[in-house]
Motif scaffolding. Structure first.
Motif, PDB file in Angstrom:
ATOM      1  N   VAL A  37       0.861  -1.179   0.000  1.00 16.44           N
ATOM      2  CA  VAL A  37       0.000   0.000   0.000  1.00 16.44           C
ATOM      3  C   VAL A  37       0.898   1.231   0.000  1.00 16.44           C
ATOM      4  CG1 VAL A  37      -1.766   1.295   1.264  1.00 16.44           C
ATOM      5  CG2 VAL A  37      -1.818  -1.205   1.260  1.00 16.44           C
ATOM      6  N   ALA A  38       0.624   2.156  -0.859  1.00 19.60           N
ATOM      7  CA  ALA A  38       1.423   3.380  -0.939  1.00 19.60           C
ATOM      8  C   ALA A  38       1.409   4.102   0.401  1.00 19.60           C
ATOM      9  CB  ALA A  38       0.882   4.289  -2.038  1.00 19.60           C
ATOM     10  N   ASP A  39       2.558   4.623   0.796  1.00 21.63           N
ATOM     11  CA  ASP A  39       2.664   5.277   2.104  1.00 21.63           C
ATOM     12  C   ASP A  39       1.661   6.415   2.250  1.00 21.63           C
ATOM     13  OD1 ASP A  39       4.340   5.232   4.625  1.00 21.63           O
ATOM     14  OD2 ASP A  39       4.549   7.343   4.056  1.00 21.63           O
ATOM     15  N   SER A  40       1.413   7.107   1.169  1.00 21.76           N
ATOM     16  CA  SER A  40       0.479   8.236   1.208  1.00 21.76           C
ATOM     17  C   SER A  40      -0.954   7.798   1.461  1.00 21.76           C
ATOM     18  CB  SER A  40       0.553   9.019  -0.104  1.00 21.76           C
ATOM     19  OG  SER A  40       0.200   8.188  -1.203  1.00 21.76           O
ATOM     20  N   LYS A  44      -2.395   6.850   9.380  1.00 23.20           N
ATOM     21  CA  LYS A  44      -1.359   7.129  10.360  1.00 23.20           C
ATOM     22  C   LYS A  44      -1.939   6.899  11.759  1.00 23.20           C
ATOM     23  CE  LYS A  44       1.189   8.390   6.906  1.00 23.20           C
ATOM     24  NZ  LYS A  44       0.220   8.259   5.804  1.00 23.20           N
ATOM     25  N   VAL A  45      -1.309   5.990  12.501  1.00 24.61           N
ATOM     26  CA  VAL A  45      -1.873   5.500  13.755  1.00 24.61           C
ATOM     27  C   VAL A  45      -0.904   5.724  14.913  1.00 24.61           C
ATOM     28  CG1 VAL A  45      -2.732   3.443  14.942  1.00 24.61           C
ATOM     29  CG2 VAL A  45      -3.180   3.737  12.513  1.00 24.61           C
ATOM     30  N   GLY A  46      -1.455   6.053  16.071  1.00 29.10           N
ATOM     31  CA  GLY A  46      -0.691   6.127  17.306  1.00 29.10           C
ATOM     32  C   GLY A  46      -1.164   5.057  18.269  1.00 29.10           C
ATOM     33  N   PRO A  65      -1.048  -3.600   6.178  1.00 29.64           N
ATOM     34  CA  PRO A  65      -0.376  -2.531   5.437  1.00 29.64           C
ATOM     35  C   PRO A  65      -1.211  -1.267   5.271  1.00 29.64           C
ATOM     36  CG  PRO A  65      -1.112  -4.265   3.949  1.00 29.64           C
ATOM     37  CD  PRO A  65      -1.315  -4.781   5.340  1.00 29.64           C
ATOM     38  N   GLU A  66      -2.516  -1.370   5.481  1.00 31.69           N
ATOM     39  CA  GLU A  66      -3.368  -0.182   5.368  1.00 31.69           C
ATOM     40  C   GLU A  66      -3.116   0.821   6.496  1.00 31.69           C
ATOM     41  OE1 GLU A  66      -5.739  -3.796   3.892  1.00 31.69           O
ATOM     42  OE2 GLU A  66      -4.381  -3.303   5.549  1.00 31.69           O
ATOM     43  N   MET A  67      -2.406   0.378   7.547  1.00 31.39           N
ATOM     44  CA  MET A  67      -2.156   1.233   8.701  1.00 31.39           C
ATOM     45  C   MET A  67      -0.657   1.327   8.952  1.00 31.39           C
ATOM     46  SD  MET A  67      -5.182  -0.309  11.138  1.00 31.39           S
ATOM     47  CE  MET A  67      -5.379   1.140  12.165  1.00 31.39           C
ATOM     48  N   LEU A 369      -9.592  -7.994  13.182  1.00 34.83           N
ATOM     49  CA  LEU A 369     -10.210  -6.823  13.805  1.00 34.83           C
ATOM     50  C   LEU A 369      -9.614  -5.539  13.235  1.00 34.83           C
ATOM     51  CD1 LEU A 369     -12.068  -6.003  16.396  1.00 34.83           C
ATOM     52  CD2 LEU A 369      -9.850  -5.547  17.441  1.00 34.83           C
ATOM     53  N   TYR A 370      -8.282  -5.489  13.135  1.00 31.00           N
ATOM     54  CA  TYR A 370      -7.633  -4.278  12.651  1.00 31.00           C
ATOM     55  C   TYR A 370      -7.813  -4.082  11.154  1.00 31.00           C
ATOM     56  CZ  TYR A 370      -5.780  -2.952  17.130  1.00 31.00           C
ATOM     57  OH  TYR A 370      -5.694  -2.513  18.430  1.00 31.00           O
ATOM     58  N   LYS A 371      -7.877  -5.163  10.409  1.00 34.36           N
ATOM     59  CA  LYS A 371      -8.198  -5.042   8.984  1.00 34.36           C
ATOM     60  C   LYS A 371      -9.590  -4.430   8.811  1.00 34.36           C
ATOM     61  CE  LYS A 371      -6.400  -6.887   5.718  1.00 34.36           C
ATOM     62  NZ  LYS A 371      -5.512  -6.383   4.615  1.00 34.36           N
ATOM     63  N   ASN A 372     -10.525  -4.851   9.631  1.00 41.32           N
ATOM     64  CA  ASN A 372     -11.870  -4.301   9.563  1.00 41.32           C
ATOM     65  C   ASN A 372     -11.896  -2.842  10.007  1.00 41.32           C
ATOM     66  OD1 ASN A 372     -14.636  -4.082  11.554  1.00 41.32           O
ATOM     67  ND2 ASN A 372     -14.937  -4.534   9.396  1.00 41.32           N
ATOM     68  N   PHE A 373     -11.128  -2.505  11.038  1.00 44.19           N
ATOM     69  CA  PHE A 373     -11.024  -1.125  11.512  1.00 44.19           C
ATOM     70  C   PHE A 373     -10.563  -0.217  10.372  1.00 44.19           C
ATOM     71  CE2 PHE A 373      -8.404   2.018  14.136  1.00 44.19           C
ATOM     72  CZ  PHE A 373      -9.500   2.746  14.559  1.00 44.19           C
ATOM     73  N   ALA A 374      -9.504  -0.624   9.689  1.00 45.62           N
ATOM     74  CA  ALA A 374      -8.986   0.178   8.583  1.00 45.62           C
ATOM     75  C   ALA A 374     -10.002   0.288   7.450  1.00 45.62           C
ATOM     76  CB  ALA A 374      -7.678  -0.429   8.067  1.00 45.62           C
ATOM     77  N   ALA A 375     -10.646  -0.839   7.123  1.00 45.10           N
ATOM     78  CA  ALA A 375     -11.624  -0.840   6.031  1.00 45.10           C
ATOM     79  C   ALA A 375     -12.839   0.009   6.374  1.00 45.10           C
ATOM     80  CB  ALA A 375     -12.048  -2.272   5.711  1.00 45.10           C
ATOM     81  N   ALA A 376     -13.262  -0.013   7.642  1.00 42.93           N
ATOM     82  CA  ALA A 376     -14.406   0.794   8.062  1.00 42.93           C
ATOM     83  C   ALA A 376     -14.072   2.281   7.994  1.00 42.93           C
ATOM     84  CB  ALA A 376     -14.818   0.407   9.482  1.00 42.93           C
TER      85      ALA A 376
END
Length: 418
Positions: A37-40, A44-46, A65-67, A369-376
């Motif tokens: 996934v392109a960095d742009s 961006k997650v903390g 990679p989405e996060m 769970l995190y894949k779904n978080f990013a997709a949502a």
């Protein structure tokens, strides 16, 4: 959960003694490859809190990679160092969570701090207008949970809570059986999460005892009910489509006389609507039953073991003909008792085409769970586990702790319905 996940129910003979319901566990013949996934385009997650769970989350995010983790926060320098070493790219370290929330360009925050910190961190994240993924339980008290729920319901960002056990393929298979009527009317559920050990973690110095072993002290923690029981109560609520209306319980510090103030054993009995009784117990002196859930219906019983395997037991021969026709209507296969036992093995069906990053179900469910978080966040999927799940389960936890600690009957009050 997409409805297509529940269209794969089928039956096959697996041995001379059992019939399987559903096939193919959480695995794939394909090899997992990390999508580029392109960095742009990455979110961006903390991450706030880099203890054991926080580091586990960071390891999982290496496969999402989405996060991109751009900032981490903890008050202990050695934990920040350990977490930083898990991240391949440069990351900014903070010891003040407010500074992390103000990190330039941040899209989302993951809160993996001790329970007593959740409220102020969640409220600050809401102020910062960030997407939020918070570890369970939602907050330290009922009032804190209510305030978060009221405000969160007006929030236009994604708010997810880490009840990833609902995404376990074994639980999904069990819920499918319940939804399709194979168990009949559920009348009772029994759940346990037992361990053999003091639950204590080693500390590098005595002054860090309460900071590292916060789960063992009541001013920071909801104890076994919050840390373990919370997951199973969340799963029961999902399966029954309801929350408890009353709870009684008992417990104590009866074995580990080591200065802890949260109980080393808890036992609770919940009343659910339509007379369903749900029992939960957790202890630290005997792990014979370990993590186990039993679902009792008037047609069949399901017993799960650690959410790794499960069996279903039809309720007598009189059910067999009716059950067979029900299964035929769904799967096109017949069901017969083979041999001297009526036990059938329940095996979950994995996602169609999904390739998981590991053979560890717990790792995979957190990944999912995190894949779904990013997709949502991107509007590509419906959020699976949101604020309603978190709120309802947290209230159940606090009701149970009140009943256990004070020896009284605790009711779900009208003001909890928000």
């Amino acid at each position: 959960m997409k409805s297509s996940r529940r269209k794969f129910l089928r039956l096959t003979a697996t041995s001379a003694a059992a019939v399987s319901i559903g096939i193919h566990a959480c695995s794939s013949k394909k090899e997992f490859t990390l999508e580029e996934v392109a960095d742009s385009e990455r979110l961006k997650v903390g991450v706030i809190g880099t203890g054991i769970r926080g580091k586990n989350i960071i390891q999982v995010l290496n496969y999402v990679p989405e996060m991109k983790v751009v900032a981490i926060c903890d008050t202990l320098d050695f934990r920040l160092k350990e977490a930083s070493d898990l991240i391949k790219h440069k990351v900014v370290n903070y010891t003040d969570y407010q500074k992390l929330l103000a990190h330039d360009g941040l899209d989302a925050v993951i809160i993996a701090s001790p329970l007593h910190e959740h409220y102020r961190m969640v409220m600050s994240a809401l102020d910062a207008n960030l997407h939020i993924l918070c570890e369970k339980a939602l907050a330290y008290s009922i009032e804190q949970c209510r305030e978060i729920k009221i405000r969160g319901d007006q929030y236009d960002k994604v708010f997810q809570v880490s009840y990833q056990y609902q995404l376990n393929p074994v639980f999904e298979a069990i819920k499918n059986l319940v939804d399709k009527g194979y168990l009949g009317k559920i009348t009772k559920v029994e759940a346990s999460w037992d361990r053999h050990g003091d639950w204590r973690r080693k500390v590098p110095s005595s002054e860090l005892e309460r900071q590292i072993n916060w789960r063992m002290y009541r001013e920071y923690s909801g104890g076994l009910m919050a840390e373990l029981g919370s997951h199973q109560l969340n799963m029961v609520d999902s399966l029954l489509g309801a929350h408890p209306i009353r709870v009684v319980g008992t417990g104590g510090i009866d074995y580990w006389k080591d200065g802890r103030t949260t109980f080393d054993n808890v036992h609770a009995l919940f009343d659910y609507p339509e007379g369903v009784k749900v029992g939960f117990h957790s202890g630290t002196t005997n792990k014979y039953e370990g993590y186990q859930m039993k679902f009792y219906g008037d047609k069949a019983t399901v017993v799960s073991h650690g959410m790794n395997t499960a069996e279903i037991f039809p309720e007598g021969d009189r059910i067999e003909e009716e059950w067979s026709s029900t299964v035929d209507g769904v799967s096109g296969a017949s069901i017969k008792i083979i041999g001297d036992t009526n036990k059938r093995k329940v095996e979950p069906i994995g996602d169609d085409g999904v390739v998981y990053p590991s053979k560890n179900d717990n790792f995979n469910m957190t990944w999912k769970l995190y894949k779904n978080f990013a997709a949502a966040i991107r509007g590509k999927e419906k959020l699976l586990l949101g604020l309603k799940d978190a709120y309802q389960s947290a209230i159940s936890v606090h009701m149970a702790n009140d009943a256990i600690r004070n020896g009284k009957v605790v009711d779900w009050r009208p003001e909890f319905d928000i």
